[in-house]
Write a protein that holds these residues in place. Sequence first.
Motif, PDB file in Angstrom:
ATOM      1  N   ALA A 150       0.825  -1.213   0.000  1.00  0.00           N
ATOM      2  CA  ALA A 150       0.000   0.000   0.000  1.00  0.00           C
ATOM      3  C   ALA A 150       0.856   1.259   0.000  1.00  0.00           C
ATOM      4  CB  ALA A 150      -0.916   0.001   1.216  1.00  0.00           C
ATOM      5  N   ALA A 151       0.319   2.313  -0.585  1.00  0.00           N
ATOM      6  CA  ALA A 151       0.941   3.631  -0.550  1.00  0.00           C
ATOM      7  C   ALA A 151       0.523   4.364   0.716  1.00  0.00           C
ATOM      8  CB  ALA A 151       0.533   4.439  -1.782  1.00  0.00           C
ATOM      9  N   CYS A 152       1.305   5.360   1.091  1.00  0.00           N
ATOM     10  CA  CYS A 152       0.919   6.227   2.199  1.00  0.00           C
ATOM     11  C   CYS A 152      -0.393   6.938   1.856  1.00  0.00           C
ATOM     12  CB  CYS A 152       2.018   7.258   2.449  1.00  0.00           C
ATOM     13  SG  CYS A 152       1.612   8.487   3.717  1.00  0.00           S
ATOM     14  N   PRO A 155      25.761  -4.004  -8.697  1.00  0.00           N
ATOM     15  CA  PRO A 155      25.400  -2.667  -8.207  1.00  0.00           C
ATOM     16  C   PRO A 155      23.910  -2.612  -7.871  1.00  0.00           C
ATOM     17  CG  PRO A 155      26.677  -2.526 -10.236  1.00  0.00           C
ATOM     18  CD  PRO A 155      26.317  -3.970 -10.058  1.00  0.00           C
ATOM     19  N   VAL A 156      23.569  -1.788  -6.906  1.00  0.00           N
ATOM     20  CA  VAL A 156      22.187  -1.654  -6.444  1.00  0.00           C
ATOM     21  C   VAL A 156      21.708  -0.245  -6.764  1.00  0.00           C
ATOM     22  CG1 VAL A 156      20.619  -1.835  -4.472  1.00  0.00           C
ATOM     23  CG2 VAL A 156      22.672  -3.303  -4.593  1.00  0.00           C
ATOM     24  N   MET A 157      20.580  -0.135  -7.452  1.00  0.00           N
ATOM     25  CA  MET A 157      20.005   1.151  -7.831  1.00  0.00           C
ATOM     26  C   MET A 157      18.677   1.326  -7.103  1.00  0.00           C
ATOM     27  SD  MET A 157      20.922   1.112 -11.938  1.00  0.00           S
ATOM     28  CE  MET A 157      20.466   2.839 -12.193  1.00  0.00           C
ATOM     29  N   VAL A 158      18.665   2.192  -6.104  1.00  0.00           N
ATOM     30  CA  VAL A 158      17.477   2.422  -5.275  1.00  0.00           C
ATOM     31  C   VAL A 158      16.788   3.697  -5.751  1.00  0.00           C
ATOM     32  CG1 VAL A 158      16.598   2.797  -2.948  1.00  0.00           C
ATOM     33  CG2 VAL A 158      18.574   1.288  -3.308  1.00  0.00           C
ATOM     34  N   TYR A 159      15.562   3.557  -6.251  1.00  0.00           N
ATOM     35  CA  TYR A 159      14.822   4.706  -6.770  1.00  0.00           C
ATOM     36  C   TYR A 159      13.858   5.238  -5.714  1.00  0.00           C
ATOM     37  CZ  TYR A 159      12.092   7.695  -9.854  1.00  0.00           C
ATOM     38  OH  TYR A 159      11.475   8.780 -10.428  1.00  0.00           O
ATOM     39  N   ILE A 160      13.900   6.559  -5.505  1.00  0.00           N
ATOM     40  CA  ILE A 160      12.990   7.232  -4.578  1.00  0.00           C
ATOM     41  C   ILE A 160      12.016   8.064  -5.412  1.00  0.00           C
ATOM     42  CG2 ILE A 160      12.803   8.827  -2.638  1.00  0.00           C
ATOM     43  CD1 ILE A 160      15.564   7.957  -1.758  1.00  0.00           C
ATOM     44  N   HIS A 161      10.732   7.787  -5.246  1.00  0.00           N
ATOM     45  CA  HIS A 161       9.721   8.368  -6.129  1.00  0.00           C
ATOM     46  C   HIS A 161       9.495   9.844  -5.870  1.00  0.00           C
ATOM     47  CE1 HIS A 161       6.397   8.844  -3.247  1.00  0.00           C
ATOM     48  NE2 HIS A 161       6.730   7.672  -2.730  1.00  0.00           N
ATOM     49  N   SER A 206       4.346  14.837  -0.920  1.00  0.00           N
ATOM     50  CA  SER A 206       2.921  14.683  -0.625  1.00  0.00           C
ATOM     51  C   SER A 206       2.247  13.525  -1.324  1.00  0.00           C
ATOM     52  CB  SER A 206       2.177  15.979  -0.994  1.00  0.00           C
ATOM     53  OG  SER A 206       2.611  17.052  -0.187  1.00  0.00           O
ATOM     54  N   HIS A 207       2.753  13.121  -2.495  1.00  0.00           N
ATOM     55  CA  HIS A 207       2.053  12.143  -3.316  1.00  0.00           C
ATOM     56  C   HIS A 207       3.018  11.098  -3.862  1.00  0.00           C
ATOM     57  CE1 HIS A 207      -0.542  15.771  -3.551  1.00  0.00           C
ATOM     58  NE2 HIS A 207      -1.501  14.884  -3.421  1.00  0.00           N
ATOM     59  N   GLY A 208       2.441  10.042  -4.421  1.00  0.00           N
ATOM     60  CA  GLY A 208       3.210   9.060  -5.157  1.00  0.00           C
ATOM     61  C   GLY A 208       3.459   7.774  -4.404  1.00  0.00           C
ATOM     62  N   LEU A 240      10.441   1.903  -3.495  1.00  0.00           N
ATOM     63  CA  LEU A 240       9.885   1.804  -2.138  1.00  0.00           C
ATOM     64  C   LEU A 240       8.792   2.825  -1.902  1.00  0.00           C
ATOM     65  CD1 LEU A 240      11.276   4.349  -0.320  1.00  0.00           C
ATOM     66  CD2 LEU A 240      13.284   2.952  -0.778  1.00  0.00           C
ATOM     67  N   ASN A 241       8.014   2.570  -0.859  1.00  0.00           N
ATOM     68  CA  ASN A 241       7.006   3.502  -0.350  1.00  0.00           C
ATOM     69  C   ASN A 241       7.460   4.023   1.009  1.00  0.00           C
ATOM     70  OD1 ASN A 241       5.543   2.730  -2.577  1.00  0.00           O
ATOM     71  ND2 ASN A 241       3.974   1.610  -1.442  1.00  0.00           N
ATOM     72  N   HIS A 242       7.002   5.194   1.363  1.00  0.00           N
ATOM     73  CA  HIS A 242       7.326   5.782   2.667  1.00  0.00           C
ATOM     74  C   HIS A 242       6.260   6.805   2.999  1.00  0.00           C
ATOM     75  CE1 HIS A 242       8.807   9.587   0.842  1.00  0.00           C
ATOM     76  NE2 HIS A 242       9.075   8.793  -0.170  1.00  0.00           N
ATOM     77  N   ARG A 243       6.319   7.343   4.208  1.00  0.00           N
ATOM     78  CA  ARG A 243       5.285   8.299   4.632  1.00  0.00           C
ATOM     79  C   ARG A 243       5.443   9.651   3.948  1.00  0.00           C
ATOM     80  NH1 ARG A 243       5.624   7.616  11.039  1.00  0.00           N
ATOM     81  NH2 ARG A 243       7.710   6.908  10.422  1.00  0.00           N
ATOM     82  N   LEU A 244       4.301  10.266   3.657  1.00  0.00           N
ATOM     83  CA  LEU A 244       4.235  11.513   2.913  1.00  0.00           C
ATOM     84  C   LEU A 244       3.356  12.521   3.647  1.00  0.00           C
ATOM     85  CD1 LEU A 244       3.483   9.775  -0.506  1.00  0.00           C
ATOM     86  CD2 LEU A 244       5.695  10.765   0.147  1.00  0.00           C
ATOM     87  N   ASN A 245       3.288  13.718   3.096  1.00  0.00           N
ATOM     88  CA  ASN A 245       2.451  14.823   3.580  1.00  0.00           C
ATOM     89  C   ASN A 245       2.463  14.900   5.109  1.00  0.00           C
ATOM     90  OD1 ASN A 245      -0.003  12.979   4.236  1.00  0.00           O
ATOM     91  ND2 ASN A 245       0.126  12.719   2.007  1.00  0.00           N
TER      92      ASN A 245
END
Length: 535
Positions: free
Chosen positions: A73-75, A105-111, A116-118, A141-146
Amino acid sequence: MAAAAALTLPARAWAASDPVVTTAYGRVRGTRHDGVQVFKGIRYGADTGPRRFQAPQPPAPWREVKGALAYGAACPQTRFDEPQSEDCLFLNVWTPEAKAGGNRPVMVYIHGGAYSHGSGSDALYDGTRLAHRGDVVVVTLNHRLNAFGHLYLGRLAGPAYAQSGNAGILDLVLALQWVRDNIAAFGGDPGRVMLFGQSGGGAKIATLMGTPAAQGLFHRAATMSGQQVTASGPLNATARAKTYLEALGLTPERAAEAATLPVEKLLSALNAADPIHGVAGQGMGGLYWGPVLDDQVLARHPFYPDAPAQSAGIPMIIGNTHDETRLLIGGSDPSTFTLTWDQVPALLAKHMRVDINPDLVLAEYRRLYPNYSPSDVFFSATTAGRSWRAAVMEAEVRAAQAQALGQGAGGQGAGGKGAAPTYAYQLNWGSPKDGGKWRAPHTLDIPLVFDNTGVPDSLSTDSAEARLMAERMSNAFIAFARTGDPNAGGAPRWAPYTLSGRETLVFDLDWRLEQDPRGAERRLFARVPFTQQGT
């Protein structure tokens, strides 16, 4: 709003060939897709609901093999159609082979989506093609927003909420700790972790560059149209918190009660008028959510007054697109594509986000670019003053740091002597979508870097030109993840950014290294102070 913690798929029997990986918390079972092993919805943190506005906690271990077939789930957020929940600390892994000792190599993408969104599950972020092309491990990954990630209650609700303004940043730290401790089991090298992110994702990476808790957790960083020169100060963040509480029907003395309100109530108050920049005349919308200078998680501004010493040894890419605001502004206001000269000054005053005479800006752009239309001038000046300006500032303080410390060879991490190089890019290639009206707008580099031009409705289209540009940009990012140097075979030599040359790789069909591209625009806006949104 959906409250499920993970997306669901129709039940299917496990196949003997399904990859199973043992993490520090338990085993997860993924699947195979187009020659890549995929694990979706891996839990890296506990449900944040019981500890709302507080630091995240690791997950409880599990005994059974957990399926990792669907995104988590998304925040909770507005204007979003994915399942949402405060139980949102999940990540996704794409790997050529989930086997210890792979040393990839590890490529970690942060949206993006500002703060606030995404989420990390957008189709454009699918890591299949990137993992296959570069023999790399890709993580989203997902993380807390807003408000869930950045409501600063440290001065209102006591020590339990001292870190509340940066809870979302602490989520990212926890995710990177998970990568450090677990990615080897997926074939990745925990000593070669690259962060890359677009828009808000780039801003979060810039913030992590100056966050002590993140030190040592990543070894390269690439920001795409996303910068964070300064954070919100604690007094401004407190003023925003009071405005938000008022919209919730709470006085400052009752601030802690926000931790007990229904999620829907918290979402309903997000767009209250910001008490610092407001909505009048600046085109900035409602409450600003972002990192806070709280002297707990963040004790300095990310890139003010200089580049953070803790990340001097981390090589960095700082990039932007040539026509950011054709989408950032024009995407929601079609009238900006048909402006008259008389309309431009007032719109510049509203959207440049710096205090400069708009008539002077208009006159200078008409002198520099006599063939530009009124809309061309508007989009170019707002891009230069609002979006590109912070990228230049970050590149320049990094270059000053390198000049002071001496340039380290190859940028092999913070443990070496000298400063690691900074590489700047500008995406000039224009999308052919909608007759080419967008040119090179905000978000165009996402499908190119991920090599995902074939995603339906991608802004890039899937034309032959788009695929060529995707090959060039993804190869550069893969090379950077592998060695800390983005130079790949067959490309123009990409030299590090210096104060004397302002070297910038221009991604276009005739790609090239330029010195100080758009220098006259840079000098025009350098005359006035820059204020990061939220500061």
